[in-house]
Write a protein that holds these residues in place. Structure first.
Motif, mmCIF file in Angstrom:
data_model
loop_
_atom_site.group_PDB
_atom_site.id
_atom_site.type_symbol
_atom_site.label_atom_id
_atom_site.label_comp_id
_atom_site.label_asym_id
_atom_site.label_seq_id
_atom_site.Cartn_x
_atom_site.Cartn_y
_atom_site.Cartn_z
ATOM 1 N N GLY A 99 -3.754 36.194 4.585
ATOM 2 C CA GLY A 99 -4.454 36.435 5.828
ATOM 3 C C GLY A 99 -5.648 35.556 6.095
ATOM 4 O O GLY A 99 -6.674 35.713 5.472
ATOM 5 N N ALA A 100 -5.506 34.621 6.990
ATOM 6 C CA ALA A 100 -6.603 33.760 7.455
ATOM 7 C C ALA A 100 -7.537 33.358 6.317
ATOM 8 O O ALA A 100 -8.740 33.536 6.403
ATOM 9 C CB ALA A 100 -7.366 34.452 8.568
ATOM 10 N N ALA A 101 -6.987 32.822 5.286
ATOM 11 C CA ALA A 101 -7.785 32.428 4.124
ATOM 12 C C ALA A 101 -8.806 31.357 4.505
ATOM 13 O O ALA A 101 -8.561 30.506 5.343
ATOM 14 C CB ALA A 101 -6.876 31.902 3.021
ATOM 15 N N THR A 102 -9.961 31.423 3.877
ATOM 16 C CA THR A 102 -10.998 30.415 4.031
ATOM 17 C C THR A 102 -10.842 29.407 2.904
ATOM 18 O O THR A 102 -10.920 29.769 1.726
ATOM 19 C CB THR A 102 -12.395 31.075 3.944
ATOM 20 N N ARG A 129 -4.829 19.919 -4.063
ATOM 21 C CA ARG A 129 -5.286 21.049 -4.867
ATOM 22 C C ARG A 129 -6.342 21.739 -4.028
ATOM 23 O O ARG A 129 -7.241 21.087 -3.497
ATOM 24 C CB ARG A 129 -5.891 20.586 -6.186
ATOM 25 N N LEU A 130 -6.225 23.067 -3.912
ATOM 26 C CA LEU A 130 -7.224 23.778 -3.117
ATOM 27 C C LEU A 130 -7.611 25.093 -3.746
ATOM 28 O O LEU A 130 -6.908 25.620 -4.609
ATOM 29 C CB LEU A 130 -6.750 23.989 -1.679
ATOM 30 N N ALA A 156 -9.978 41.535 -2.048
ATOM 31 C CA ALA A 156 -10.201 40.084 -2.040
ATOM 32 C C ALA A 156 -9.283 39.394 -3.039
ATOM 33 O O ALA A 156 -8.974 39.934 -4.101
ATOM 34 C CB ALA A 156 -11.653 39.782 -2.385
ATOM 35 N N VAL A 157 -8.842 38.184 -2.672
ATOM 36 C CA VAL A 157 -8.027 37.384 -3.568
ATOM 37 C C VAL A 157 -8.433 35.920 -3.426
ATOM 38 O O VAL A 157 -8.734 35.453 -2.327
ATOM 39 C CB VAL A 157 -6.512 37.555 -3.317
ATOM 40 N N THR A 158 -8.503 35.234 -4.557
ATOM 41 C CA THR A 158 -8.732 33.802 -4.569
ATOM 42 C C THR A 158 -7.405 33.129 -4.863
ATOM 43 O O THR A 158 -6.685 33.532 -5.781
ATOM 44 C CB THR A 158 -9.761 33.417 -5.649
ATOM 45 N N VAL A 159 -7.093 32.122 -4.082
ATOM 46 C CA VAL A 159 -5.885 31.320 -4.271
ATOM 47 C C VAL A 159 -6.332 29.963 -4.805
ATOM 48 O O VAL A 159 -7.131 29.285 -4.170
ATOM 49 C CB VAL A 159 -5.130 31.126 -2.937
ATOM 50 N N GLN A 160 -5.823 29.595 -5.974
ATOM 51 C CA GLN A 160 -6.059 28.260 -6.532
ATOM 52 C C GLN A 160 -4.676 27.643 -6.694
ATOM 53 O O GLN A 160 -3.884 28.114 -7.503
ATOM 54 C CB GLN A 160 -6.764 28.362 -7.882
#
Length: 176
Positions: A98-101, A121-122, A133-137
């Protein structure tokens, strides 16, 4: 009485000795890739659309130490669409959270891979379906192979950024 006091301490020590991340080399079937994953992965495959073409997406993934690790690949029949397909794949992953920053983004390349603008790579922040909350690497990259191109994606999903864990996953990607 001493035995009762030492039992919880012994349990704590045993728990600390068990590794949360047990890294191992895992061949990704049909992808000419070996990934280093921190847990025994499950494998799956499904047909998805990428850059306007149906492709077979093969995945290996597992969960360890409050993080999800996944490595995926797909053969794209039209090499001219590789960059568009990587961009589409990246957008789909970010849309799932969802609309990740996007917090950071940089080029990503391995020897033998294609130098494409969408090979990146992001690190991004988003929300899971339950609102947490979730962090995507993640990384996306491609490699030419005959009349087709193979696309790759590796990702770590965790509540907070884990650069050391992401580095281990991404550094452990070895093209064969």
């Amino acid at each position: 009485m001493n035995w009762i006091l030492t039992w919880p301490v012994a349990l704590l020590l045993l728990a600390a000795c068990s590794p949360a991340l047990n890294w191992r080399s895992v061949p990704i079937e049909g992808a000419a890739l070996i990934a280093t994953l921190p847990c025994k992965p499950d494998h799956a495959a499904r047909t998805v659309e990428m850059a306007g073409a149906p492709v077979e997406l093969a995945m290996a993934g597992c969960e360890a130490d409050n993080a999800i690790f996944a490595v995926s690949s797909a053969a794209l029949p039209d090499p001219a669409r590789a960059d568009a397909a990587l961009a589409h794949w990246r957008a789909a992953v970010l849309a799932r959270v969802g609309a990740a920053t996007v917090l950071s983004e940089q080029p990503f390349a391995r020897p033998g891979t294609l130098a494409l603008p969408s090979s990146v790579r992001l690190v991004a922040q988003g929300r899971r379906a339950d609102g947490t909350a979730v962090t995507v690497q993640g990384v996306w990259f491609a490699r030419a192979g005959g009349a087709q191109v193979r696309l790759y994606h590796a990702v770590v999903y965790s509540p907070k950024p884990r650069p050391d864990v992401a580095d281990a996953l991404f550094d452990g990607l070895s093209l064969q």
